[in-house]
Design a protein around this motif. Structure first.
Motif, PDB file in Angstrom:
ATOM      1  N   LEU A 176     -10.668  -2.223  -0.426  1.00  0.00           N
ATOM      2  CA  LEU A 176     -10.844  -1.236   0.646  1.00  0.00           C
ATOM      3  C   LEU A 176      -9.494  -0.708   1.136  1.00  0.00           C
ATOM      4  O   LEU A 176      -9.360   0.480   1.469  1.00  0.00           O
ATOM      5  CB  LEU A 176     -11.627  -1.852   1.805  1.00  0.00           C
ATOM      6  N   THR A 177      -8.488  -1.597   1.177  1.00  0.00           N
ATOM      7  CA  THR A 177      -7.141  -1.152   1.565  1.00  0.00           C
ATOM      8  C   THR A 177      -6.602  -0.141   0.562  1.00  0.00           C
ATOM      9  O   THR A 177      -6.042   0.904   0.929  1.00  0.00           O
ATOM     10  CB  THR A 177      -6.185  -2.355   1.654  1.00  0.00           C
ATOM     11  N   ILE A 178      -6.778  -0.437  -0.724  1.00  0.00           N
ATOM     12  CA  ILE A 178      -6.316   0.466  -1.777  1.00  0.00           C
ATOM     13  C   ILE A 178      -7.038   1.810  -1.688  1.00  0.00           C
ATOM     14  O   ILE A 178      -6.422   2.871  -1.786  1.00  0.00           O
ATOM     15  CB  ILE A 178      -6.527  -0.177  -3.165  1.00  0.00           C
ATOM     16  N   LEU A 179      -8.362   1.767  -1.484  1.00  0.00           N
ATOM     17  CA  LEU A 179      -9.141   3.003  -1.371  1.00  0.00           C
ATOM     18  C   LEU A 179      -8.691   3.821  -0.160  1.00  0.00           C
ATOM     19  O   LEU A 179      -8.607   5.054  -0.228  1.00  0.00           O
ATOM     20  CB  LEU A 179     -10.637   2.672  -1.267  1.00  0.00           C
ATOM     21  N   ALA A 180      -8.401   3.133   0.945  1.00  0.00           N
ATOM     22  CA  ALA A 180      -7.952   3.844   2.149  1.00  0.00           C
ATOM     23  C   ALA A 180      -6.637   4.569   1.896  1.00  0.00           C
ATOM     24  O   ALA A 180      -6.436   5.714   2.339  1.00  0.00           O
ATOM     25  CB  ALA A 180      -7.799   2.865   3.308  1.00  0.00           C
ATOM     26  N   TYR A 181      -5.744   3.933   1.139  1.00  0.00           N
ATOM     27  CA  TYR A 181      -4.428   4.536   0.907  1.00  0.00           C
ATOM     28  C   TYR A 181      -4.437   5.599  -0.184  1.00  0.00           C
ATOM     29  O   TYR A 181      -3.433   6.287  -0.385  1.00  0.00           O
ATOM     30  CB  TYR A 181      -3.382   3.453   0.631  1.00  0.00           C
ATOM     31  N   ILE A 182      -5.567   5.770  -0.876  1.00  0.00           N
ATOM     32  CA  ILE A 182      -5.702   6.947  -1.740  1.00  0.00           C
ATOM     33  C   ILE A 182      -5.611   8.200  -0.874  1.00  0.00           C
ATOM     34  O   ILE A 182      -5.062   9.229  -1.273  1.00  0.00           O
ATOM     35  CB  ILE A 182      -7.043   6.910  -2.503  1.00  0.00           C
ATOM     36  N   VAL A 183      -6.148   8.099   0.340  1.00  0.00           N
ATOM     37  CA  VAL A 183      -6.092   9.200   1.304  1.00  0.00           C
ATOM     38  C   VAL A 183      -4.815   9.130   2.140  1.00  0.00           C
ATOM     39  O   VAL A 183      -4.104  10.121   2.314  1.00  0.00           O
ATOM     40  CB  VAL A 183      -7.322   9.195   2.235  1.00  0.00           C
ATOM     41  N   LEU A 184      -4.495   7.928   2.647  1.00  0.00           N
ATOM     42  CA  LEU A 184      -3.399   7.788   3.597  1.00  0.00           C
ATOM     43  C   LEU A 184      -2.027   8.045   2.976  1.00  0.00           C
ATOM     44  O   LEU A 184      -1.160   8.651   3.617  1.00  0.00           O
ATOM     45  CB  LEU A 184      -3.428   6.395   4.232  1.00  0.00           C
ATOM     46  N   ALA A 185      -1.793   7.581   1.743  1.00  0.00           N
ATOM     47  CA  ALA A 185      -0.460   7.730   1.137  1.00  0.00           C
ATOM     48  C   ALA A 185      -0.052   9.202   1.011  1.00  0.00           C
ATOM     49  O   ALA A 185       1.043   9.572   1.444  1.00  0.00           O
ATOM     50  CB  ALA A 185      -0.401   7.023  -0.221  1.00  0.00           C
ATOM     51  N   PRO A 186      -0.900  10.083   0.437  1.00  0.00           N
ATOM     52  CA  PRO A 186      -0.476  11.490   0.384  1.00  0.00           C
ATOM     53  C   PRO A 186      -0.402  12.152   1.755  1.00  0.00           C
ATOM     54  O   PRO A 186       0.438  13.036   1.967  1.00  0.00           O
ATOM     55  CB  PRO A 186      -1.550  12.160  -0.491  1.00  0.00           C
ATOM     56  N   VAL A 187      -1.249  11.706   2.684  1.00  0.00           N
ATOM     57  CA  VAL A 187      -1.198  12.284   4.032  1.00  0.00           C
ATOM     58  C   VAL A 187       0.097  11.888   4.727  1.00  0.00           C
ATOM     59  O   VAL A 187       0.762  12.720   5.366  1.00  0.00           O
ATOM     60  CB  VAL A 187      -2.421  11.835   4.871  1.00  0.00           C
ATOM     61  N   ILE A 188       0.495  10.611   4.601  1.00  0.00           N
ATOM     62  CA  ILE A 188       1.768  10.160   5.181  1.00  0.00           C
ATOM     63  C   ILE A 188       2.928  10.907   4.531  1.00  0.00           C
ATOM     64  O   ILE A 188       3.847  11.385   5.209  1.00  0.00           O
ATOM     65  CB  ILE A 188       1.939   8.635   5.006  1.00  0.00           C
TER      66      ILE A 188
END
Length: 337
Positions: free
Chosen positions: A137-149
């Protein structure tokens, strides 16, 4: 016990790391090539050097630890690892051939998880019981969060630089930014090497543990980071020009100033997530950073059609890799492995 299957797994892991290098070389050299600060050959040599430099600096392997725990130990076998690696290499080469900047990190994660889930089904357990949902779930969340950050940081860094340099002569400023871009590109290459090589390190650690060569919690053997950083650096030296074109020219037009902003934003995001052991995609991060830089000009400066196609590639990478790995594991299982 060292077996033929273990040797094959180690070899394929390093081959994947090599493909990761040339697949993701575009992440760290696309902007510096598109702004003509370095020639393509100079750029890959520059990036490869900083990919490998991490070996002498890194003391912690938190990302590797996260990767090693994605599939519950009870369901991990060498066949599971082998199937995951075959799937990851297959998807990496496919997306490289078509010039799609997909995530090498997520194809490895998807492959490993998909093979583990398939093994659990063969063992009569629920498929999802094979994976550690906290990490997934952490990895899936950062699929969105990493490019947004990355996008937010790219946007802010560009605005800050523009404010600082608003009274500078354009020609003088461009000369300086071409020099500074060498530093920002080096930082991104360093962060890329430290983040992505650790994912394969985690896979190799699990393979040794599964083969009872090392015990749980044992220090990582030194040959693992040495070989992983070497493989990814060699891969970066091999280029990846199909993806360089997409990353460096098709998302938005990049100047040396914007190259500095995008690379700095990408490097900071990767170093931040690496500190907390979060295996994010270098591809997603630098793409978000480039978009953030483009947004400082106007919305239309970003080619949204290209960007949407990239997002679709990101969305399908994990499930397709998991499916391929499941099919490969089924074939291995039928063959008695």
């Amino acid at each position: 016990m060292v077996t033929t299957l273990l040797v094959i797994v180690v070899a394929l892991a390093l081959i994947f790391d090599y493909t990761n290098g040339f697949h993701d070389a575009a992440n760290s050299i696309a902007t510096i090539v598109s702004t003509k600060v370095l020639t393509p050959f100079q750029a890959v040599m520059w990036a490869a050097f900083f990919n490998f430099l991490v070996y002498f600096v890194a003391k912690e392997y938190k990302v590797a630890d996260t990767i090693s725990k994605i599939v519950e130990a009870h369901y991990v076998t060498l066949s599971v690892i082998l199937a995951g690696l075959i799937a990851a290499i297959t998807w990496n080469l496919t997306t490289w051939w078509f010039g799609i900047p997909s995530s090498s990190s997520h194809t490895l994660i998807g492959g490993f998880a998909g093979a583990g889930i398939t093994n659990a089904l063969y063992m009569g357990a629920g498929g999802l019981s094979a994976v550690n949902m906290h990490y997934i779930l952490t990895i899936l969340a950062y699929i969105v969060l990493a490019p947004v950050i990355g996008m937010a940081m790219g946007y802010l860094i560009t605005l800050i630089i523009l404010h600082i340099c608003k009274h500078s002569r354009p020609a003088t400023a461009e000369r300086w930014f071409k020099r500074i871009q060498l530093i920002s590109s080096a930082a991104l290459s360093y962060a890329h090497g430290g983040n992505d090589a650790q994912k394969v390190m985690g896979i190799l650690y699990v393979a040794l543990f599964t083969s009872h060569i090392i015990k749980s919690g044992a220090p990582m053997p030194n040959w693992i980071p040495l070989s992983c950083y070497s493989a990814i650096a060699l891969g970066t030296m091999s280029g990846g020009w199909r993806i360089v074109k997409t990353m460096g020219t098709k998302i938005t037009k990049i100047t040396p100033l914007e190259g500095v902003s995008a690379e700095t934003a990408g490097a900071l995001t990767l170093l931040f997530t690496q500190k907390f052991g979060i295996p994010v995609s270098t591809t997603h991060t630098i793409t978000g950073s480039i978009i953030g830089v483009g947004l400082t000009k106007r919305l239309s400066a970003v080619r949204w059609g290209v960007t949407i196609n990239l997002v679709w590639a990101w969305i399908i990478t994990i499930p397709i890799s998991a499916l391929i790995a499941g099919l490969v594991f089924a074939l291995l299982h039928a063959a008695g492995y």
